[in-house]
Motif scaffolding. Structure first.
Motif, short mmCIF file in Angstrom:
data_model
loop_
_atom_site.label_atom_id
_atom_site.label_comp_id
_atom_site.label_asym_id
_atom_site.label_seq_id
_atom_site.Cartn_x
_atom_site.Cartn_y
_atom_site.Cartn_z
N TRP A 1 -22.78 0.28 -52.75
CA TRP A 1 -22.77 -0.90 -51.88
C TRP A 1 -21.89 -0.67 -50.66
N LEU A 2 -20.70 -0.13 -50.87
CA LEU A 2 -19.77 0.09 -49.77
C LEU A 2 -20.25 1.17 -48.81
N ALA A 3 -20.97 2.16 -49.32
CA ALA A 3 -21.41 3.27 -48.47
C ALA A 3 -22.45 2.82 -47.45
N ASP A 4 -23.47 2.06 -47.91
CA ASP A 4 -24.52 1.63 -46.96
C ASP A 4 -25.35 0.46 -47.47
N GLY A 5 -24.74 -0.38 -48.31
CA GLY A 5 -25.48 -1.52 -48.82
C GLY A 5 -26.58 -1.16 -49.81
N MET A 6 -26.46 0.02 -50.43
CA MET A 6 -27.38 0.52 -51.46
C MET A 6 -28.71 1.03 -50.91
N SER A 7 -28.81 1.20 -49.62
CA SER A 7 -30.05 1.72 -49.04
C SER A 7 -30.37 3.12 -49.55
N GLU A 8 -29.36 3.99 -49.55
CA GLU A 8 -29.60 5.36 -50.00
C GLU A 8 -29.80 5.42 -51.51
N PHE A 9 -29.16 4.51 -52.24
CA PHE A 9 -29.37 4.47 -53.68
C PHE A 9 -30.83 4.18 -54.00
N LYS A 10 -31.43 3.29 -53.22
CA LYS A 10 -32.85 2.99 -53.43
C LYS A 10 -33.70 4.23 -53.19
N SER A 11 -33.40 4.98 -52.15
CA SER A 11 -34.13 6.22 -51.88
C SER A 11 -33.92 7.23 -52.99
N LEU A 12 -32.69 7.29 -53.51
CA LEU A 12 -32.39 8.21 -54.60
C LEU A 12 -33.19 7.84 -55.84
N CYS A 13 -33.28 6.56 -56.15
CA CYS A 13 -34.07 6.13 -57.31
C CYS A 13 -35.54 6.52 -57.15
#
Length: 235
Positions: A208-220
């Motif tokens: 969340w702090l890194a970019d609002g979970m945008s990259e986490f979504k791409s990682l998933c």
């Protein structure tokens, strides 16, 4: 961060569920006590396992005192046994059975595995090991973190490039920190090179702090594709 980590974890789990990516969320007993309804919601979500993460996460003067007196944040066996059981009992009061454990900041000692096994834990995930494999040790299934952990290697919050330049930290994956998109690429490259179980350590708060979970979504999205040919666990 303008919300609790449990709130962030719900969004995180919802994103993972979009891609059928299983997650184990290690939660402190204190968080379960303070946010019981949110933790119960997490426990009922698809493909979510709740694991233990100590009760206080070592964030007390008592733990700091034990560190000074005994060299272990966990304290002597009776105290550590009590904290493990207090954590388990707190989740049980919410109808949640936990069988997996990760100590906060991986802070375990020579007694931890035995005490966890004695308390009914089956899986332990404190080891950060490039190339590490799942194995049986001390009555537990050890599931190592075998990709670069986000907290240590992603710029976020206080972990700015300036902070990292002055920090003396160096872990099993080295001392480099990178932007969250570079870290995600580092993780996916590691996954593609591995065989067997792969464990990704991605904290809801860090994402969340890194970019609002945008990259986490791409990682998933990427992990979901890899799941077709490998066994990937995201925690």
């Amino acid at each position: 961060m303008d919300r609790t980590e449990v709130e962030a974890a719900i969004e995180y789990a919802e994103i993972a569920a979009e891609y059928d990516v299983p997650v184990t969320l290690f939660v402190t007993g204190k968080a379960a006590e303070e946010e019981p309804e949110r933790v119960k919601r997490l426990a009922t979500m698809d493909d979510v396992e709740i694991g233990g993460h100590n009760y206080w996460a070592f964030d007390t003067l008592v733990h700091k005192g034990w560190r000074g007196l005994t060299g272990s944040w966990n304290g002597p066996r009776p105290f550590q046994r009590r904290e493990i059981r207090k954590t388990i009992e707190t989740f049980a009061e919410l109808g949640i059975e936990i069988q997996s454990w990760r100590d906060h900041a991986y802070r375990h000692d020579s007694h931890t595995a035995e005490l966890l096994s004695e308390a009914g834990m089956t899986h332990f995930s404190d080891a950060v090991e490039p190339g590490g494999m799942v194995r049986e040790e001390g009555g537990l299934t050890v599931v190592p973190i075998n990709t670069p952990p986000d907290h240590e290697h992603v710029y976020h919050a206080f972990r700015t490039p300036e902070f990292v330049d002055e920090d003396e930290f160096e872990g099993p994956f080295g001392k480099e920190s990178v932007a969250v998109d570079e870290w995600a690429e580092w993780v996916t490259d590691t996954i593609s090179e591995r065989e067997g179980v792969t464990t990704v350590l991605a904290h809801p708060s860090c994402m969340w702090l890194a970019d609002g979970m945008s990259e986490f979504k791409s990682l998933c999205r990427t992990v979901a594709a890899e799941c077709a040919s490998s066994n990937v666990q995201n925690t």
